[in-house]
Scaffold this motif. Structure first.
Motif, PDB file in Angstrom:
ATOM      1  N   PRO A   1       0.803  -1.229   0.000  1.00 49.25           N
ATOM      2  CA  PRO A   1       0.000   0.000   0.000  1.00 49.25           C
ATOM      3  C   PRO A   1       0.834   1.276   0.000  1.00 49.25           C
ATOM      4  O   PRO A   1       0.482   2.254  -0.663  1.00 49.25           O
ATOM      5  N   ALA A   2       1.947   1.278   0.735  1.00 53.32           N
ATOM      6  CA  ALA A   2       2.765   2.488   0.818  1.00 53.32           C
ATOM      7  C   ALA A   2       3.419   2.843  -0.515  1.00 53.32           C
ATOM      8  O   ALA A   2       3.836   3.983  -0.724  1.00 53.32           O
ATOM      9  N   MET A   3       3.515   1.862  -1.432  1.00 50.35           N
ATOM     10  CA  MET A   3       4.172   2.093  -2.715  1.00 50.35           C
ATOM     11  C   MET A   3       3.210   2.492  -3.820  1.00 50.35           C
ATOM     12  O   MET A   3       3.628   2.971  -4.873  1.00 50.35           O
ATOM     13  N   ARG A   4       1.913   2.321  -3.614  1.00 57.06           N
ATOM     14  CA  ARG A   4       0.965   2.424  -4.721  1.00 57.06           C
ATOM     15  C   ARG A   4       0.868   3.836  -5.294  1.00 57.06           C
ATOM     16  O   ARG A   4       0.775   4.006  -6.504  1.00 57.06           O
ATOM     17  N   GLU A   5       0.875   4.841  -4.428  1.00 57.12           N
ATOM     18  CA  GLU A   5       0.749   6.219  -4.906  1.00 57.12           C
ATOM     19  C   GLU A   5       1.987   6.676  -5.680  1.00 57.12           C
ATOM     20  O   GLU A   5       1.901   7.542  -6.540  1.00 57.12           O
ATOM     21  N   ARG A   6       3.129   6.100  -5.358  1.00 58.51           N
ATOM     22  CA  ARG A   6       4.366   6.544  -6.017  1.00 58.51           C
ATOM     23  C   ARG A   6       5.006   5.439  -6.862  1.00 58.51           C
ATOM     24  O   ARG A   6       6.209   5.442  -7.099  1.00 58.51           O
ATOM     25  N   PHE A   7       4.191   4.516  -7.323  1.00 55.60           N
ATOM     26  CA  PHE A   7       4.688   3.352  -8.057  1.00 55.60           C
ATOM     27  C   PHE A   7       5.488   3.771  -9.296  1.00 55.60           C
ATOM     28  O   PHE A   7       6.485   3.133  -9.645  1.00 55.60           O
ATOM     29  N   PHE A   8       5.039   4.811  -9.980  1.00 57.90           N
ATOM     30  CA  PHE A   8       5.716   5.243 -11.204  1.00 57.90           C
ATOM     31  C   PHE A   8       6.694   6.392 -10.967  1.00 57.90           C
ATOM     32  O   PHE A   8       7.216   6.957 -11.928  1.00 57.90           O
TER      33      PHE A   8
ATOM     34  N   ARG B   1      10.154   8.299  -9.936  1.00 51.64           N
ATOM     35  CA  ARG B   1      11.568   7.969 -10.126  1.00 51.64           C
ATOM     36  C   ARG B   1      12.170   7.459  -8.818  1.00 51.64           C
ATOM     37  O   ARG B   1      11.940   8.029  -7.749  1.00 51.64           O
ATOM     38  N   TYR B   2      12.933   6.390  -8.906  1.00 53.33           N
ATOM     39  CA  TYR B   2      13.661   5.762  -7.793  1.00 53.33           C
ATOM     40  C   TYR B   2      12.733   5.084  -6.774  1.00 53.33           C
ATOM     41  O   TYR B   2      13.198   4.669  -5.713  1.00 53.33           O
ATOM     42  N   ALA B   3      11.436   4.945  -7.084  1.00 58.05           N
ATOM     43  CA  ALA B   3      10.536   4.254  -6.156  1.00 58.05           C
ATOM     44  C   ALA B   3      10.731   2.745  -6.303  1.00 58.05           C
ATOM     45  O   ALA B   3      10.620   2.191  -7.391  1.00 58.05           O
ATOM     46  N   SER B   4      11.067   2.081  -5.207  1.00 57.04           N
ATOM     47  CA  SER B   4      11.309   0.637  -5.245  1.00 57.04           C
ATOM     48  C   SER B   4      11.012   0.061  -3.871  1.00 57.04           C
ATOM     49  O   SER B   4      11.177   0.744  -2.855  1.00 57.04           O
ATOM     50  N   SER B   5      10.580  -1.201  -3.855  1.00 61.90           N
ATOM     51  CA  SER B   5      10.278  -1.830  -2.566  1.00 61.90           C
ATOM     52  C   SER B   5      10.477  -3.337  -2.675  1.00 61.90           C
ATOM     53  O   SER B   5       9.966  -3.978  -3.598  1.00 61.90           O
ATOM     54  N   GLY B   6      11.240  -3.904  -1.729  1.00 60.69           N
ATOM     55  CA  GLY B   6      11.360  -5.352  -1.619  1.00 60.69           C
ATOM     56  C   GLY B   6      12.305  -5.991  -2.610  1.00 60.69           C
ATOM     57  O   GLY B   6      12.409  -7.222  -2.648  1.00 60.69           O
TER      58      GLY B   6
END
Length: 506
Positions: A447-454, A456-461
């Motif tokens: 959920p914390a990644m969904r708003e900033r999925f696209f 730049r530099y957004a990554s998780s896991g």
């Protein structure tokens, strides 16, 4: 440099400023000068007249300077014309936009004729550096000159007292009457602050201030009135003429120094702004040159490897397994060349300078190619099952083959990395208008990644995730007049990315 042979276009919505700039250019030797009142008029002139340099204000009606710059850089016929932007802009993000849009130089208001001459010479002499030529060192801020203080008083003792008080701190100039002060303020080297006596014979201080405010070259100069007048009417008149302060006679030297120092601190910040913008512009230019050199230096050897591998793969008498290995080397070299070209395209898209020339792209064939590569990388280890629902070929979109390949590769790779061990990635194609490609993987985006999925530099896991795959996919699809969206299904524990591309119409 002989400016007489060149044609200059001056763009400003204030006619007086247009005239002043034109006169300054003539004083530098220019003879062919045309003017425009806004970016739209300037663009029409550029389409009919040969122009060697554009000198444009930033904030204008109809079309501002930044929009004009982008139109110029987007035109194949006009893209090489140098453009100097004149600005009082203090927002660094806005300055970065101008730099990324290809401005040749920045000139901060207010400016002197000498600074104008330097910027014009820089813009005209700057050229693309040949590959292999050594890079200049990263630019450092130029030393900021001491601010100039003009003291105006008809009493020699007062002139001497104030001049001695600030000597060594600032460049001090003196004038013993109003006409001389006005001439100095409207010259090519105006002062940064004026200490102005009010009661002078002939042209008094109020008249000097009035005339300064009427002249575009001196309208911005701050004035501190130094006077024995203490009545409210005199103060109101001075403030109405743009005075920033009043200092009463007889003078208190310590108080006068403090007041002048406070104003000069703001002036020094303004002067430093030009130096900072110069550094931002030069460093951005050096980064572009480094990237251009790297792209050139990498492309040459890769092209050589590709050519030799293709020759080797097609040589007669080569063992089948050796021919297969040579073919793989050729395919890898081609992919690396495409990646280098993609980095160039991505930079052009980010700076707003990319021009799409759409062709028919066989999306179905690309999907099968990427799926095959992904199976080799992930399914062989038993980690991820990859399926595809698409014809082998023939589903044509309008776009750029390299960009489509990069979008599909990045999103499939992202899906494979996000899928849990033993998970599933499903690729499907709907040949519609617009064309739809979906990539679905097991595992829901947090959920914390969904708003900033696209972003730049957004990554998780992902241990080695850069956060650039989805960011670049969004930019690339939008550059082809398509798009990409993400949807999650927590109940089914899956994520679906949907790519839209315009179908190719024959």
């Amino acid at each position: 440099m002989n400016l007489a042979r060149l044609t200059f276009l001056v763009v400003d919505d204030v006619p007086a400023m247009c005239q002043i700039t034109a006169n300054q250019l003539r004083a530098l030797g220019a003879e062919n000068i045309i003017t425009a009142g806004n970016g739209a008029d300037a663009l029409r002139l550029l389409q009919t007249r040969q122009v060697d340099l554009v000198l444009s204000d930033w904030n204008m009606p109809l079309m501002d300077g930044l929009e004009l710059l982008r139109h110029i850089r987007a035109s194949a016929e006009l893209a090489d014309i140098p453009m100097v932007m004149v600005t009082a802009e203090a927002d660094r993000d806005r300055i970065a936009q101008a730099i990324n849009s290809g401005v040749s130089d920045l000139l901060v208001k207010p400016y002197t004729r000498q600074r104008l001459e330097d910027k014009v010479a820089n813009a005209l002499s700057r050229r693309a550096r040949p590959v292999g030529e050594p890079l200049a060192p990263l630019a450092q801020p130029a030393p900021t000159p001491r601010p100039t203080l003009l003291v105006v008083d008809d009493t020699p003792d007062n002139l001497r007292l104030i001049a001695d008080l600030f000597d060594g701190q600032y460049r001090v100039k003196v004038a013993h009457n109003g006409p001389k002060a006005l001439a100095m303020c409207t010259s090519d080297s105006p002062p940064d602050l004026v200490l102005l006596d009010v009661m002078m014979p002939g042209m008094d201080g109020f008249e000097v201030a009035q005339r300064m405010r009427e002249h575009p070259a001196s309208a911005h100069i701050p004035i501190v009135f130094v006077t024995a007048l203490t009545d409210d009417a005199a103060r109101r008149k001075g403030l109405s003429l743009g005075a920033v302060d009043f200092v009463s006679k007889p003078l208190d030297p310590d108080l006068l120094q403090l007041r002048v120092q406070n104003f000069m601190r703001h002036i020094a910040i303004h002067m430093q702004r030009q130096a900072e913008y110069d550094v931002l512009l030069e460093n951005a230019r050096l980064r572009e040159e480094v990237e251009r050199m790297l792209r050139h230096d990498i492309k040459g050897p890769l092209a050589g490897v590709l050519g030799m591998a293709q020759q080797l793969a097609s040589a007669s008498g080569l063992a089948p397994d050796h021919a297969m290995q040579a073919g793989l080397i050729a395919a890898t070299a081609q992919q690396a060349l495409d990646t280098v070209q993609l980095s160039s395209d991505l930079f052009m898209i980010e700076t707003g300078n990319y021009r799409l020339e759409p062709v028919a792209v066989d999306v179905a064939a690309i999907l099968h190619q990427v799926a095959g590569s992904a199976r080799a990388a992930y399914a062989a280890a038993g980690n991820v099952q990859i399926t595809i629902d698409a014809p082998l070929s023939g589903s044509m979109a309008a776009g750029d083959p390299t960009l489509v390949q990069a979008v599909v590769y990045n999103l499939v790779k992202n899906a494979c990395e996000a899928a849990a061990p033993g998970g599933h990635v499903a690729i499907s194609l709907l040949d519609s208008q617009p064309m739809l490609v979906t990539v679905t993987n097991t595992g829901a985006v947090p959920p914390a990644m969904r708003e900033r999925f696209f972003d730049r530099y957004a990554s998780s896991g992902k241990r080695q995730g850069t956060g650039l795959g989805t960011y670049s996919a969004k930019l690339l699809t939008e550059a082809m007049h398509g798009g990409v969206t993400m949807a999650t299904d927590d109940a089914q524990n899956r994520t679906t990315l949907t790519i839209t591309l315009p179908a190719y119409n024959t």
